[in-house]
Write a protein that holds these residues in place. Structure first.
Motif, mmCIF file in Angstrom:
data_model
loop_
_atom_site.group_PDB
_atom_site.id
_atom_site.type_symbol
_atom_site.label_atom_id
_atom_site.label_comp_id
_atom_site.label_asym_id
_atom_site.label_seq_id
_atom_site.Cartn_x
_atom_site.Cartn_y
_atom_site.Cartn_z
ATOM 1 N N THR A 1 -6.404 -10.176 11.861
ATOM 2 C CA THR A 1 -5.260 -9.493 11.710
ATOM 3 C C THR A 1 -4.728 -8.359 12.784
ATOM 4 N N ILE B 1 -7.655 -0.454 17.022
ATOM 5 C CA ILE B 1 -6.632 -1.506 17.934
ATOM 6 C C ILE B 1 -5.366 -0.886 17.213
ATOM 7 N N ARG C 1 5.520 0.723 13.307
ATOM 8 C CA ARG C 1 5.119 1.652 14.169
ATOM 9 C C ARG C 1 6.008 1.655 15.195
ATOM 10 N N ARG D 1 0.930 -1.356 0.050
ATOM 11 C CA ARG D 1 0.331 0.264 0.597
ATOM 12 C C ARG D 1 0.883 1.426 -0.190
ATOM 13 N N LYS E 1 0.235 2.864 12.720
ATOM 14 C CA LYS E 1 1.771 2.195 11.756
ATOM 15 C C LYS E 1 1.461 2.607 10.244
ATOM 16 N N ASP F 1 3.889 -4.415 15.234
ATOM 17 C CA ASP F 1 4.658 -4.231 14.379
ATOM 18 C C ASP F 1 5.932 -2.753 13.740
HETATM 19 C C1 LIG Z 1 -1.665 -5.103 14.020
HETATM 20 C C2 LIG Z 1 -2.627 -3.781 13.548
HETATM 21 O O1 LIG Z 1 -1.134 -3.627 13.597
HETATM 22 C C3 LIG Z 1 -3.778 -3.137 14.327
HETATM 23 O O2 LIG Z 1 -3.680 -2.295 14.049
HETATM 24 C C4 LIG Z 1 -2.850 -3.954 11.955
HETATM 25 O O3 LIG Z 1 -4.115 -4.946 11.936
HETATM 26 C C5 LIG Z 1 -1.923 -4.871 11.170
HETATM 27 O O4 LIG Z 1 -3.295 -5.542 10.165
HETATM 28 P P1 LIG Z 1 -2.667 -4.999 8.289
HETATM 29 O O5 LIG Z 1 -3.804 -6.121 7.641
HETATM 30 O O6 LIG Z 1 -1.566 -6.311 8.793
HETATM 31 O O7 LIG Z 1 -2.047 -3.532 8.389
#
Ligand SMILES: C[C@](O)(CO)[C@H](O)COP(=O)(O)O
Ligand code: CTP
Length: 234
Positions: free
Chosen positions: A187, A161, A109, A16, A211, A106
């Protein structure tokens, strides 16, 4: 003293973001985004070890960053899997059995406030499982494939979240093993624990804990690091 480990996942392709370089390696204020993220946990005296999960082709360059930036708590760098969930599972499998608590975070982040990481871990120590989150600011609609609104959930019960997500290690491992058996894909990590019928607590964080996902996040990230969360601010 509780053994606290962190699994940082950075094995995604960042499709993305639409850049040639995977987004976790884009440079922000002179350092790769992933290095900013790892430094959050390197600085925490409560953290005993970090497992970094990255793309198979990026393992060597990550080892280079660990050396270059003195990220001595990163004890292993492993190749991830197809989905985020596969990458987290690979990271969990690297943890030793004396690990009592685990934070999953992540790699993209980099701005989580230290006080929120600690609050999340403390809540998990009370309850077994906790995640950072913020109340949603927009009205959220459930929309069908034709574009027709189906419902409008009460915003007061909706939270966006984030990570880290903190768990008793044995609980999270059980949740991941169960998901593997049933083929459940979630997810985030909390969803897998929820599947066991165990509740997960939310801990309120802030809106800077983004994120980094799409191109418009980059100028925002740059602003945050210079005005809120950079080394000069902490
Ligand atoms: C785990 C997460 O960052 C919580 O917001 C999110 O769900 C990761 O999702 P993605 O689909 O990998 O963007
Ligand atoms: N197979 C995967 C997929 C994602 N992640 C990691 O999970 C985090 C959150 O995922 P996301 O922001 O969706 O990253 P990407 O999957 O890289 O992005 P995209 O969906 O745009 O391709 C990122 O740190 C990403 O590197 C991972 O370790 N392994």
């Amino acid at each position: 003293m509780s053994q606290l480990a962190v699994v940082v996942v950075a094995a995604g392709k960042g499709s993305r973001m639409q850049t040639v370089e995977s987004k976790q390696f884009l440079i922000l204020d002179g350092k790769p985004i992933l290095v900013h993220t790892l430094s959050l946990f390197q600085k925490m005296e409560q953290v005993n070890s970090i497992v970094l999960v990255t793309g198979a082709d990026d393992v060597e360059r990550c080892r280079g960053y660990i050396k270059q930036y003195g990220l001595s708590k990163v004890q292993s760098v492993v190749a991830g899997g197809q989905e985020r969930q596969d990458s987290v599972y690979k990271g969990l499998q690297m943890l030793t059995t004396d690990t009592e608590w685990v934070l999953v975070h992540d790699g993209v982040r980099p701005f989580t406030a230290m006080e929120h990481i600690i609050a999340c871990w403390h809540k998990a120590m009370e309850t077994g499982a906790a995640v950072l989150a913020v109340p949603v600011k927009d009205t959220i609609k459930v929309v069908d494939t034709t574009g027709k609104i189906q419902s409008t959930p009460d915003r007061r019960s909706l939270w966006a979240i984030q990570t880290p997500q903190a768990f008793r290690f044995s609980l999270l491992l059980e949740a991941y093993e169960q998901a593997k058996k049933t083929g459940f894909i979630g997810t985030d990590d909390a969803m897998l624990v929820e599947q066991l019928g165990i509740s997960v607590q939310v801990v309120e964080a802030d809106y800077y804990n983004i994120k980094i996902t799409t191109p418009e996040d980059l100028p925002w990230a740059n602003w945050i690091i210079h005005n809120v969360r950079g080394e000069k601010q902490s």
